[in-house]
Each structure stands twice: as structure tokens, then as C-alpha cells.
Design an enzyme around this catalytic site. Structure first.
Site, PDB file in Angstrom:
ATOM      1  N   TYR A  94       0.834  -1.213   0.000  1.00  0.00           N
ATOM      2  CA  TYR A  94       0.000   0.000   0.000  1.00  0.00           C
ATOM      3  C   TYR A  94       0.870   1.264   0.000  1.00  0.00           C
ATOM      4  O   TYR A  94       0.736   2.112  -0.890  1.00  0.00           O
ATOM      5  CB  TYR A  94      -0.946  -0.012   1.203  1.00  0.00           C
ATOM      6  CG  TYR A  94      -2.420   0.066   0.840  1.00  0.00           C
ATOM      7  CD1 TYR A  94      -2.840   0.588  -0.374  1.00  0.00           C
ATOM      8  CD2 TYR A  94      -3.400  -0.363   1.720  1.00  0.00           C
ATOM      9  CE1 TYR A  94      -4.186   0.664  -0.693  1.00  0.00           C
ATOM     10  CE2 TYR A  94      -4.751  -0.301   1.414  1.00  0.00           C
ATOM     11  CZ  TYR A  94      -5.138   0.212   0.205  1.00  0.00           C
ATOM     12  OH  TYR A  94      -6.467   0.291  -0.104  1.00  0.00           O
ATOM     13  N   GLU A 136       2.120   6.390  -7.083  1.00  0.00           N
ATOM     14  CA  GLU A 136       1.037   7.230  -7.612  1.00  0.00           C
ATOM     15  C   GLU A 136       1.335   8.715  -7.403  1.00  0.00           C
ATOM     16  O   GLU A 136       1.191   9.527  -8.319  1.00  0.00           O
ATOM     17  CB  GLU A 136      -0.286   6.857  -6.942  1.00  0.00           C
ATOM     18  CG  GLU A 136      -0.747   5.463  -7.336  1.00  0.00           C
ATOM     19  CD  GLU A 136      -1.987   5.003  -6.582  1.00  0.00           C
ATOM     20  OE1 GLU A 136      -2.791   5.851  -6.161  1.00  0.00           O
ATOM     21  OE2 GLU A 136      -2.143   3.786  -6.412  1.00  0.00           O
TER      22      GLU A 136
HETATM   23  C1  LIG Z   1     -11.650  11.842  -8.670  1.00  0.00           C
HETATM   24  C2  LIG Z   1     -10.333  11.457  -8.206  1.00  0.00           C
HETATM   25  C3  LIG Z   1     -10.346  10.846  -6.835  1.00  0.00           C
HETATM   26  C4  LIG Z   1      -8.969  10.664  -6.337  1.00  0.00           C
HETATM   27  C5  LIG Z   1      -8.942  10.377  -4.856  1.00  0.00           C
HETATM   28  C6  LIG Z   1      -7.549  10.235  -4.430  1.00  0.00           C
HETATM   29  C7  LIG Z   1      -7.424   9.814  -3.024  1.00  0.00           C
HETATM   30  C8  LIG Z   1      -6.992   8.393  -2.925  1.00  0.00           C
HETATM   31  C9  LIG Z   1      -6.363   8.082  -1.669  1.00  0.00           C
HETATM   32  C10 LIG Z   1      -6.095   6.612  -1.523  1.00  0.00           C
HETATM   33  C11 LIG Z   1      -5.129   6.096  -2.465  1.00  0.00           C
HETATM   34  C12 LIG Z   1      -4.996   4.610  -2.454  1.00  0.00           C
HETATM   35  C13 LIG Z   1      -4.037   4.233  -3.480  1.00  0.00           C
HETATM   36  C14 LIG Z   1      -3.988   2.769  -3.617  1.00  0.00           C
HETATM   37  C15 LIG Z   1      -2.939   2.204  -4.040  1.00  0.00           C
HETATM   38  C16 LIG Z   1      -2.873   0.771  -4.117  1.00  0.00           C
HETATM   39  O1  LIG Z   1      -3.760  -0.002  -4.333  1.00  0.00           O
HETATM   40  S1  LIG Z   1      -1.346   0.222  -3.867  1.00  0.00           S
HETATM   41  C17 LIG Z   1      -1.424  -1.533  -3.834  1.00  0.00           C
HETATM   42  C18 LIG Z   1      -1.799  -2.078  -2.490  1.00  0.00           C
HETATM   43  N1  LIG Z   1      -3.190  -2.098  -2.452  1.00  0.00           N
HETATM   44  C19 LIG Z   1      -3.884  -2.924  -1.707  1.00  0.00           C
HETATM   45  O2  LIG Z   1      -3.375  -3.730  -0.937  1.00  0.00           O
HETATM   46  C20 LIG Z   1      -5.323  -2.813  -1.949  1.00  0.00           C
HETATM   47  C21 LIG Z   1      -6.060  -3.162  -0.785  1.00  0.00           C
HETATM   48  N2  LIG Z   1      -7.400  -2.775  -1.077  1.00  0.00           N
HETATM   49  C22 LIG Z   1      -8.360  -3.653  -1.166  1.00  0.00           C
HETATM   50  O3  LIG Z   1      -8.162  -4.806  -0.963  1.00  0.00           O
HETATM   51  C23 LIG Z   1      -9.733  -3.212  -1.517  1.00  0.00           C
HETATM   52  O4  LIG Z   1      -9.716  -2.255  -2.456  1.00  0.00           O
HETATM   53  C24 LIG Z   1     -10.539  -2.825  -0.305  1.00  0.00           C
HETATM   54  C25 LIG Z   1     -11.850  -2.201  -0.724  1.00  0.00           C
HETATM   55  C26 LIG Z   1      -9.781  -1.841   0.582  1.00  0.00           C
HETATM   56  C27 LIG Z   1     -10.763  -4.173   0.358  1.00  0.00           C
HETATM   57  O5  LIG Z   1     -11.492  -4.109   1.462  1.00  0.00           O
HETATM   58  P1  LIG Z   1     -12.543  -5.247   1.792  1.00  0.00           P
HETATM   59  O6  LIG Z   1     -13.241  -5.728   0.552  1.00  0.00           O
HETATM   60  O7  LIG Z   1     -13.374  -4.713   2.885  1.00  0.00           O
HETATM   61  O8  LIG Z   1     -11.662  -6.384   2.340  1.00  0.00           O
HETATM   62  P2  LIG Z   1     -11.674  -7.917   2.113  1.00  0.00           P
HETATM   63  O9  LIG Z   1     -11.182  -8.499   3.382  1.00  0.00           O
HETATM   64  O10 LIG Z   1     -10.895  -8.245   0.908  1.00  0.00           O
HETATM   65  O11 LIG Z   1     -13.181  -8.332   1.821  1.00  0.00           O
HETATM   66  C28 LIG Z   1     -14.248  -8.222   2.753  1.00  0.00           C
HETATM   67  C29 LIG Z   1     -15.293  -9.276   2.488  1.00  0.00           C
HETATM   68  O12 LIG Z   1     -15.841  -9.133   1.190  1.00  0.00           O
HETATM   69  C30 LIG Z   1     -15.551 -10.274   0.422  1.00  0.00           C
HETATM   70  N3  LIG Z   1     -15.257  -9.847  -0.929  1.00  0.00           N
HETATM   71  C31 LIG Z   1     -14.801  -8.644  -1.299  1.00  0.00           C
HETATM   72  N4  LIG Z   1     -14.625  -8.603  -2.608  1.00  0.00           N
HETATM   73  C32 LIG Z   1     -14.970  -9.812  -3.088  1.00  0.00           C
HETATM   74  C33 LIG Z   1     -14.999 -10.397  -4.379  1.00  0.00           C
HETATM   75  N5  LIG Z   1     -14.602  -9.718  -5.465  1.00  0.00           N
HETATM   76  N6  LIG Z   1     -15.407 -11.655  -4.480  1.00  0.00           N
HETATM   77  C34 LIG Z   1     -15.789 -12.380  -3.422  1.00  0.00           C
HETATM   78  N7  LIG Z   1     -15.796 -11.877  -2.155  1.00  0.00           N
HETATM   79  C35 LIG Z   1     -15.382 -10.618  -2.006  1.00  0.00           C
HETATM   80  C36 LIG Z   1     -14.386 -10.915   1.102  1.00  0.00           C
HETATM   81  O13 LIG Z   1     -14.273 -12.271   0.857  1.00  0.00           O
HETATM   82  C37 LIG Z   1     -14.702 -10.642   2.540  1.00  0.00           C
HETATM   83  O14 LIG Z   1     -15.714 -11.553   2.963  1.00  0.00           O
HETATM   84  P3  LIG Z   1     -15.766 -12.126   4.460  1.00  0.00           P
HETATM   85  O15 LIG Z   1     -14.439 -12.734   4.739  1.00  0.00           O
HETATM   86  O16 LIG Z   1     -16.864 -13.110   4.433  1.00  0.00           O
HETATM   87  O17 LIG Z   1     -16.038 -10.951   5.345  1.00  0.00           O
END
Ligand SMILES: CCCCCCCCCCCCC/C=C/C(=O)SCCNC(=O)CCNC(=O)[C@H](O)C(C)(C)COP(=O)(O)OP(=O)(O)OC[C@H]1O[C@@H](n2cnc3c(N)ncnc32)[C@H](O)[C@@H]1OP(=O)(O)O
Length: 265
Positions: free
Chosen positions: A187, A194
């Protein structure tokens, strides 16, 4: 070693649990005909959602794998990162744009993630791809572009394969471990890539006045993309920690089984 946790088994007390796909009401057997019909509908919806997510995650894993292979082959053949972005641009734009569907997944409740968190993550990436790197040719050979593209690629291969294996109930522990540990390094690295890329774009944006609207014009509105980019860079200060701490909470919940109570977004 494989692991599987159904939503019911997950030690989590969150209000969004209720709209999680596949979660059935308890005591189904004792319910009325109406309750049984509702439960059957929920189950059908859950099956369709799971099937769709499995296809989606396999396609996205494959897409990012193609991107990785393409980058490695380019570098081995040419021995330089110059021209690499152009070589992979189409695949990157395609699969990163497809990720917009993830906001829809959250909005309709088939994944248990906040629309806002996903929205910020996906929109910032779309912005980087379409409105910075794709639009400003002069910066495409910057090392920072390669940095964020490589970081995104490694992250997405891990993330989508995690979701895929989780959905088919054969999750190898190392993928789960990688999903919830690699972001600690990836991250910040991605953010550095970026921000350096936006910074490199600033002189070109100022000189060309691209995407800007100067007065006087018939709408009587002015917009300066240069200052907009500075605001975007500043917005990383409040937004990035939120995403990072969200992932740390997910890590504690999934790897250490901590109970996290969250507000419904
Ligand atoms: C107009 C212009 C706007 C500009 C704004 C600028 C500001 C920006 C500031 C921020 C900049 C960020 C820059 C980012 C850079 C990078 O990405 S660098 C690389 C490193 N990045 C990461 O590691 C990314 C990490 N991010 C993520 O994983 C996601 O995007 C997330 C949304 C943050 C993930 O969160 P979340 O989904 O809540 O976590 P999980 O644990 O993965 O999932 C939760 C539950 O949901 C299920 N699930 C989610 N997606 C799926 C799917 N596709 N298929 C099936 N299931 C899914 C997951 O299994 C979990 O379920 P449970 O375990 O049952 O709870």
C-alpha cells in the site's frame, strides 16, 4: 493446507452481516410457508451471486496474470522499462476499468464491503490510469509508473485469487497470509508510485492547460486541472490512512479472529 470460513462461522459482529450474500435465517425448518419462500429466494440469489463472483474473480486473476507475464517478457526482451507502459496499457486499462463492477457488488450487497471504501480505492485507480497516465504521454516512461503498476499487479493477483479460492472453499493458507500481510508494504509503495507520477505530471498539465477551462467562456465557469491535481495529492493525506487502517482491521479479523463491530455504511 486449505481453509474455509462461511459467513456464519466468521466471528464477526457487524450490522452489514444481514445483507451478506448466502446468509440464511436461522430456524428455517420451523418457519411459515412465506418464510420458506423468502429463504429459497435468498438461497437462489446467493447461488447466482456466488457463481457470478467466482467467474468475475477468475477473470480478474487471469487478466492481472496476463499483465504480469507481459511485463516480465517485455523487460527480459528489451532490458529497459521504457516503452513498458505503452506495451501493457490496453490490458491495464481494461482490467482496472472492470474493477468498477466492485462498487456495484458492494452497492447491491453481494460482498460485505463498504461502498465508500471500495469507491475511493477503485476511483483513485481509474483516475490514475485514465486521467493521468493514459492522458499524459510524456510521463509514461517514469519509474514511478512502473512502480505503481507492478505493485497493483502483485496485489491484484493475490487479492482476486484469494477471493476465488475462498469462494470455491479451497483457500491455501499462504494466499490468505499474503492477502492480509503484503498490503503493509504494498500500500505505501503504491501510494509513493502514484504520488510521484502525479507530481511528474504537474509541469505538463500546467504548460498544456489540459482538461482546464479558463474564463471567459460561455458557461462562466473556470476549472484548473493543475490545482485539481494538487488537491488530489493532498487528499491522500486523509484518505489513505482510512484505507490502510481498514485493511489492518480486516487483517486482525481474518488472521487473528478478532471481533470487529462496524457501523452500517
Ligand atoms: C476523482 C479522483 C479521486 C482521487 C482520490 C484520491 C485519493 C486516494 C487516496 C487513496 C489512495 C490509495 C491508493 C492505492 C494504491 C494501491 O492499491 S497500492 C497496492 C496495495 N493495495 C492494496 O493492498 C489494496 C487493498 N485494497 C483492497 O483490498 C480493496 O480495495 C478494499 C476495498 C480496501 C478491500 O477491502 P474489503 O473488501 O473490505 O476487504 P476484504 O477483506 O478483501 O473483503 C471483505 C469481504 O468481502 C468479500 N469480498 C470482497 N470482494 C470480493 C470479491 N470480489 N469476491 C468475493 N468476495 C469478495 C471478502 O471475501 C470478505 O468476505 P468475508 O471474509 O466473508 O467478510
Amino acid at each position: 493446507m486449505t481453509e474455509h470460513e462461511t459467513p456464519q462461522e466468521t466471528p464477526q459482529l457487524c450490522t452489514r452481516e444481514a445483507r451478506a450474500c448466502g446468509v440464511m435465517a436461522s430456524g428455517e425448518e420451523d418457519g411459515s410457508v412465506e418464510e420458506k419462500q423468502t429463504n429459497n429466494k435468498k438461497r437462489t440469489k446467493g447461488t447466482i451471486a456466488t457463481a457470478w463472483l467466482t467467474v468475475y474473480n477468475i477473470a480478474m486473476t487471469a487478466g492481472w496474470l496476463v499483465l504480469a507475464v507481459s511485463m516480465v517478457r517485455f523487460y527480459l526482451q528489451k532490458g529497459t522499462h521504457k516503452g513498458l507502459y505503452k506495451h501493457i496499457a490496453r490490458t491495464l486499462k481494461c482490467f482496472q476499468t472492470f474493477a468498477l463492477l466492485e462498487i456495484g457488488h458492494c452497492a447491491i450487497g453481494i460482498v460485505r464491503t463498504s461502498v465508500i471504501v471500495t469507491g475511493v480505492q477503485v476511483c483513485s485507480r481509474i483516475f490514475m490510469v485514465w486521467f493521468i497516465t493514459n492522458s499524459i504521454r510524456q510521463i509514461q516512461n517514469e519509474e514511478s509508473v512502473i512502480l505503481f503498476v507492478v505493485v497493483w499487479t502483485v496485489t491484484e493477483i493475490t487479492r482476486y485469487s484469494f477471493y476465488t479460492f475462498n469462494l470455491i472453499h479451497h483457500l491455501p493458507y499462504f494466499i490468505k497470509w499474503a492477502r492480509y500481510n503484503m498490503f503493509i508494504v504494498m500500500y505505501p509503495l503504491g501510494v509513493v508510485g502514484e504520488l510521484l507520477t502525479i507530481h511528474a505530471a504537474l509541469p505538463y498539465v500546467r504548460r498544456s492547460a489540459m482538461f482546464s477551462l479558463r474564463l471567459p467562456n460561455k458557461y462562466n465557469v473556470s476549472f484548473d486541472y493543475y490545482y485539481f491535481l494538487i488537491i488530489v495529492m493532498l487528499s491522500y493525506i486523509p484518505l489513505f490512512p482510512q484505507l490502510f487502517f481498514h485493511m489492518l482491521r480486516q487483517r486482525r479479523r481474518v488472521l487473528h479472529g478478532e471481533v470487529i463491530v462496524e457501523k452500517d455504511e
